[in-house]
Motif scaffolding. Structure first.
Motif, short mmCIF file in Angstrom:
data_model
loop_
_atom_site.label_atom_id
_atom_site.label_comp_id
_atom_site.label_asym_id
_atom_site.label_seq_id
_atom_site.Cartn_x
_atom_site.Cartn_y
_atom_site.Cartn_z
N GLU A 22 -30.06 -1.21 -52.47
CA GLU A 22 -28.75 -0.61 -52.29
C GLU A 22 -28.46 -0.35 -50.81
N TYR A 23 -29.47 0.08 -50.08
CA TYR A 23 -29.31 0.31 -48.64
C TYR A 23 -29.04 -1.01 -47.92
N VAL A 24 -29.76 -2.05 -48.30
CA VAL A 24 -29.56 -3.37 -47.70
C VAL A 24 -28.13 -3.85 -47.95
N ASN A 25 -27.63 -3.63 -49.17
CA ASN A 25 -26.25 -4.03 -49.49
C ASN A 25 -25.24 -3.35 -48.56
N THR A 30 -24.77 -8.31 -48.67
CA THR A 30 -24.64 -8.13 -50.10
C THR A 30 -25.54 -9.10 -50.86
N HIS A 31 -26.28 -8.58 -51.85
CA HIS A 31 -27.20 -9.41 -52.62
C HIS A 31 -27.53 -8.70 -53.94
N SER A 46 -37.44 -0.71 -42.51
CA SER A 46 -37.10 -0.13 -41.21
C SER A 46 -35.77 -0.74 -40.76
N HIS A 47 -34.95 0.05 -40.08
CA HIS A 47 -33.62 -0.43 -39.73
C HIS A 47 -33.16 0.20 -38.42
N ARG A 48 -32.57 -0.63 -37.56
CA ARG A 48 -31.94 -0.16 -36.33
C ARG A 48 -30.66 -0.95 -36.09
N LYS A 49 -29.64 -0.25 -35.65
CA LYS A 49 -28.45 -0.93 -35.14
C LYS A 49 -28.62 -1.11 -33.65
N PHE A 50 -28.17 -2.25 -33.15
CA PHE A 50 -28.30 -2.54 -31.72
C PHE A 50 -27.08 -3.33 -31.28
N LEU A 55 -30.92 -4.80 -37.09
CA LEU A 55 -32.31 -5.24 -37.15
C LEU A 55 -32.98 -4.56 -38.33
N CYS A 56 -33.63 -5.33 -39.17
CA CYS A 56 -34.18 -4.77 -40.42
C CYS A 56 -35.53 -5.41 -40.70
N ARG A 57 -36.54 -4.57 -40.89
CA ARG A 57 -37.86 -5.05 -41.32
C ARG A 57 -38.05 -4.64 -42.77
#
Length: 317
Positions: A22-25, A30-31, A46-50, A55-57
């Motif tokens: 849900e967070y990834v969506n 969207t998936h 893990s997630h960062r906006k840049f 950026l997402c691991r």
């Protein structure tokens, strides 16, 4: 590349894959996910906006099947860190392993199956951001959108991409992440990808004798009495509307619409100034060239030539 996105960027740790999905969506693309029938996978993210990038691991912790009809307005770079990932698309399939890079275009269907130990770094790039990179570099992008031709890359064969990604991840996690610096790095990665990976843009510098511009201006002069759209001109020049705006700015210092309006005014001025031209009245000639609001037409004419159209007509006829 194992150090990309440290624990300080962790959003989920050993969590329900549905919550991670849900967070990834919301943030990455969207998936839909299909979980294995047995077991209880535990996902991490893990997630960062840049700047313009995300950026997402990501690790789902199980053999999860991920699908999407298309990413629509974004591109994905997916770099395998651990395990493997089965990719299927357009009649092909491949098991991605660590060190391989998967590139997904906005209109590509997504069909991925993670291994239990699969972990990947995902870089999300908005389509508008790559288009802007073309404009900034004065490259020509097709009107149907930028498309990369290949899906699979060996990271070691892409000169400088791995170190650039590492530097971006490092800067994204810095205590003081300066917005201007984020934008600079974001533009660099966009230009680097467009220069390094095979795609459908044209990177030839538009010279002073650019045939596209001469063809455009000839077309404009031949169709001044018609409603000429920017889309028509872009199609004629085989470039995107944004690239067309860049071309006009470089060549004549104005927009396509302003150039067309100026050429119309010049044509009208020429006819009003020609004693041999048969001009019955100003309203007729103005409407003939598409000026339906006569007050605005007179203002534009006076601003350009220093006198009203009636003054020009009176002096020469």
């Amino acid at each position: 590349m194992d150090s990309l996105l440290n624990p300080g960027s962790r959003i989920f740790e050993r969590a329900d894959p549905r919550a991670v999905s849900e967070y990834v969506n919301q943030h990455v693309g969207t998936h839909c996910i299909q979980l294995p029938r047995t077991g209880h996978p535990q996902a991490s993210l893990s997630h960062r906006k840049f700047g313009k990038l995300d950026l997402c691991r990501l690790s789902y912790g199980g053999s999860v099947h991920v699908t999407s009809p298309a990413l629509e307005t974004i591109y994905h770079l997916q770099l395998l860190q651990r395990g493997h990932c089965l990719w299927r698309g357009r009649g092909e399939e491949h098991y991605f392993v660590p060190g391989e890079l998967l590139l997904i275009n906005p209109d590509d269907p997504v069909d991925l199956t993670y291994s239990d130990d699969c972990e990947k770094l995902i870089i999300k790039l908005p389509a508008s951001f790559l288009e802007q990179a073309c404009v900034d570099n004065q490259w020509s992008a097709p009107k149907e959108g930028i498309r990369f031709f290949d899906h699979r890359y060996e990271l070691t064969q892409l000169d400088g991409i791995d170190s650039l990604l590492g530097l971006i991840c490092q800067e994204a996690q810095a205590e003081q992440c300066i917005p201007q610096l984020q934008d600079q790095y974001s533009r660099i990665i966009a230009s680097k990808l467009l220069c390094t990976l095979a795609n459908n843009i044209r990177r030839e510098t538009l010279s002073e004798s650019c045939p596209s511009f001469g063809r455009i201006t000839d077309y404009i002069d031949e169709h001044l009495k018609k409603d000429i759209s920017v889309e028509q001109l872009a199609e004629l020049a085989h470039m995107s509307p944004r690239s067309l705006y860049v071309l006009f700015e470089r060549k004549v210092g104005t927009t396509p619409k302003s150039y067309i309006r100026q050429r119309k005014l010049e044509q009208i001025h020429g006819r009003l100034s020609d004693p041999s031209a048969k001009v019955r009245n100003i309203t007729e000639i103005a409407m003939d060239y598409g000026f339906m609001h006569l007050g605005r037409f007179s203002e534009s004419y006076k601003s350009t030539f220093g006198e009203l159209p009636s003054d020009t007509l009176r002096r020469h006829h």
